[in-house]
Design an enzyme around this catalytic site. Structure first.
Site, PDB file in Angstrom:
ATOM      1  N   LYS A   1     -18.277  -5.833   8.399  1.00  0.00           N
ATOM      2  CA  LYS A   1     -17.109  -6.690   8.194  1.00  0.00           C
ATOM      3  C   LYS A   1     -16.258  -6.619   9.464  1.00  0.00           C
ATOM      4  CE  LYS A   1     -13.522  -6.716   4.769  1.00  0.00           C
ATOM      5  NZ  LYS A   1     -12.983  -6.003   3.612  1.00  0.00           N
TER       6      LYS A   1
ATOM      7  N   ARG B   1      -2.162  -6.471  -8.269  1.00  0.00           N
ATOM      8  CA  ARG B   1      -1.099  -7.457  -8.061  1.00  0.00           C
ATOM      9  C   ARG B   1      -1.201  -8.606  -9.053  1.00  0.00           C
ATOM     10  NH1 ARG B   1      -3.050  -7.976  -2.044  1.00  0.00           N
ATOM     11  NH2 ARG B   1      -4.879  -7.449  -3.256  1.00  0.00           N
TER      12      ARG B   1
ATOM     13  N   HIS C   1       0.832  -1.206   0.000  1.00  0.00           N
ATOM     14  CA  HIS C   1       0.000   0.000   0.000  1.00  0.00           C
ATOM     15  C   HIS C   1       0.869   1.259   0.000  1.00  0.00           C
ATOM     16  CE1 HIS C   1      -3.007  -2.736   2.298  1.00  0.00           C
ATOM     17  NE2 HIS C   1      -3.464  -2.596   1.078  1.00  0.00           N
TER      18      HIS C   1
ATOM     19  N   SER D   1      -2.850  -7.944   3.123  1.00  0.00           N
ATOM     20  CA  SER D   1      -3.227  -7.721   4.522  1.00  0.00           C
ATOM     21  C   SER D   1      -3.711  -8.997   5.189  1.00  0.00           C
ATOM     22  CB  SER D   1      -4.328  -6.662   4.618  1.00  0.00           C
ATOM     23  OG  SER D   1      -3.880  -5.441   4.114  1.00  0.00           O
TER      24      SER D   1
END
Ligand code: ADP
Length: 161
Positions: free
Chosen positions: A42, A91, A18, A129
């Protein structure tokens, strides 16, 4: 025109991947607002406030970078802060498929915001993450995956040694 970009994400936690996207995008925009999506439905590992403190620490003294939490739609956040760009990192090809769908829906809902994608650096491709959270759950050392000035152990829940 002030070129303001929102870099939205969960950042749970913020990683080297990030940070690298923000640093490399800095020359493209006058301001980058890192938007921490703090969605109550979440379950996050770190609270919105913890993520806010962590990321603000990383960019302390950098006037081009702001950090805010939001809990509504990302396009509504963009509208509120006057951003005309949404920055995302890619990615893998599966990131691309996922991001394409979101960007095209966002484009219909708010055409004045353009999505801008940056490819990750090869050395950051496998940093994500959820892997960092998994290592943290078992008490592992994540210092090679997060910016050096994040003292992640200061933020850990009491049950994690
Ligand atoms: P989200 O829940 O929105 O996917 P993340 O915090 O996982 O939020 O990611 C935010 C953005 O950062 C996304 O665009 C994601 O593709 C990108 N990103 C995540 N990890 C990396 C990395 N290692 N390198 C480059 N970009 C990344």
């Amino acid at each position: 025109m002030n070129r303001i970009a929102v870099f939205p994400g969960s950042f749970d936690p913020f990683t080297l991947g990030h940070e690298s996207i923000v640093l490399r995008a800095m020359g493209l925009f006058d301001k980058i607002i890192i938007g921490i999506g703090d969605n109550n439905s979440k379950t996050a590992f770190f609270t919105g406030q913890q993520r806010l403190d962590m990321i603000r620490g990383v960019f302390a003294g950098n006037e081009k970078v702001e950090v805010q939490c939001y809990s509504d739609l990302t396009i509504d956040f963009c509208r509120r802060v006057g951003a005309h760009f949404m920055l995302r990192g890619l990615r893998t090809s599966s990131d691309f498929e996922y991001e394409k769908a979101i960007a095209q829906v966002n484009q219909v809902m708010l055409p004045e915001v353009e999505s801008v994608f940056m490819l990750t650096l090869p050395e950051h491709t496998s940093i994500n993450s959820s892997v960092v959270r998994e290592v943290l759950r078992f008490g592992g050392d994540v210092s090679k995956f997060v910016p050096s000035n994040i003292r992640i152990r200061d933020y850990l829940h009491p049950q994690v040694p």
